[in-house]
Enzyme design. Sequence first.
Site, PDB file in Angstrom:
ATOM      1  N   ASP A 141     -11.449   2.665   2.318  1.00  0.00           N
ATOM      2  CA  ASP A 141     -10.080   2.236   2.042  1.00  0.00           C
ATOM      3  C   ASP A 141      -9.859   1.897   0.574  1.00  0.00           C
ATOM      4  O   ASP A 141      -8.954   2.433  -0.067  1.00  0.00           O
ATOM      5  CB  ASP A 141      -9.743   1.026   2.921  1.00  0.00           C
ATOM      6  N   VAL A 169      -4.720   1.691   3.785  1.00  0.00           N
ATOM      7  CA  VAL A 169      -5.013   3.118   3.959  1.00  0.00           C
ATOM      8  C   VAL A 169      -5.702   3.352   5.294  1.00  0.00           C
ATOM      9  O   VAL A 169      -5.351   4.276   6.042  1.00  0.00           O
ATOM     10  CB  VAL A 169      -5.858   3.656   2.787  1.00  0.00           C
ATOM     11  N   ASP A 170      -6.694   2.539   5.621  1.00  0.00           N
ATOM     12  CA  ASP A 170      -7.352   2.669   6.918  1.00  0.00           C
ATOM     13  C   ASP A 170      -6.338   2.541   8.052  1.00  0.00           C
ATOM     14  O   ASP A 170      -6.358   3.307   9.028  1.00  0.00           O
ATOM     15  CB  ASP A 170      -8.416   1.577   7.090  1.00  0.00           C
ATOM     16  N   MET A 171      -5.446   1.563   7.935  1.00  0.00           N
ATOM     17  CA  MET A 171      -4.527   1.300   9.038  1.00  0.00           C
ATOM     18  C   MET A 171      -3.462   2.381   9.154  1.00  0.00           C
ATOM     19  O   MET A 171      -3.116   2.800  10.269  1.00  0.00           O
ATOM     20  CB  MET A 171      -3.918  -0.091   8.883  1.00  0.00           C
ATOM     21  N   GLY A 174      -5.096   5.309  10.772  1.00  0.00           N
ATOM     22  CA  GLY A 174      -5.188   5.116  12.210  1.00  0.00           C
ATOM     23  C   GLY A 174      -3.861   5.328  12.902  1.00  0.00           C
ATOM     24  O   GLY A 174      -3.788   5.936  13.984  1.00  0.00           O
TER      25      GLY A 174
END
Length: 370
Positions: A141, A169-171, A174
């Site tokens: 991220d 960014v990760d979220m 997802g």
Amino acid sequence: MKSAGALAGCKVVDLSRVLGGPYCTQILADHGAEVTKIEPPSGDETRGWGPPFLGDTASYFIGVNRNKRGMAVDLSQAAGQELVRTLLADADVLVENFKPGTLEKWGLDYETLSAAFPRLVHCRISGFGADGPLGGLPGYDACAQAMCGLMSVNGDADGEATRVGLPVVDMVTGLNAAVGILLALNEREKSGLGQFVDMTLFDCAISLLHPHAANFFYSGKTPQRSGNAHPNIAPYETFETQTGAIFLAVGNNTQFAGLLRVLSAEHLGADPRFVTNAERLKHRDALREALGALLASEDAAVLADKLLRHGVPAAPVLTVPDILSHPHTLHRNMVMHEGDYHAVASPIKLSRTPASLRRLPPKLGEHNEG
């Protein structure tokens, strides 16, 4: 009686770890999908990302792994690979975030699996994808935020490039993965075939660059950091009050006139420097000084509420504890509690088939035996 959920009957095999994949599968699980989370024998590494801990499991893991069955399986062994194939026999979705090439080595890659299970939707979350100049390299991220321009536009104008204070960014990867899976499942209703959903942190980070990318395309100028100020709108930033900071997000002339009425400062609306948004942007410093003097004696929460009720976007700058205990947070059922379990609830509100809590986050290997 709890709803079975909009995705009841959908079976998901989740081989992902850390955040992007687990956040995606928690979205699906909250809405009824039967998610089986497969962890290595050592567990998802976020089980140890504490303190704080609940028992021996870190809050980080607990926050994105509810409503899932949990199994501990060594996928490097033939028995583990065979177990996954058994689970996939009647599964609809596979989610994984292995480095490209790893599942290929184990015979669990998309080409192999799609031949055996043509209806399977296979979603891979990776840093950069499998090919191209950066193909196959690991992604994280904070590195995506740095590389993809997010840090360059985040922070004070005279300060250093700054990471957004959550793993955005990760979220968003997802979240996009969940959207991609649902798109593929919808298309499968017509074709009868699954497909590969290729999600990368790199792509998703770039997708967040609005309005900075659009500004660059049409001006040719490199976007700069502006702190809390918006590059295209004024006033659109934080101001100090007697009781703390308030954020004003005044997006048009009507809202600006409303702000001035609430502050009993209609005279500023006649100032040629502030008549239009374009002029307000040119004279941002003068506008900030004038509004700052008016706001210095105000109560942030009281004023924000008054402005909102007059159609002017504004908000007090609250802490995490503040917002988690806010009356509207509770009214919207955005915090859930069950025994020692506390979490942010699903923001997706469906009228007939709402999200629900059916399983607490699994203990490592909790469902290995049935």
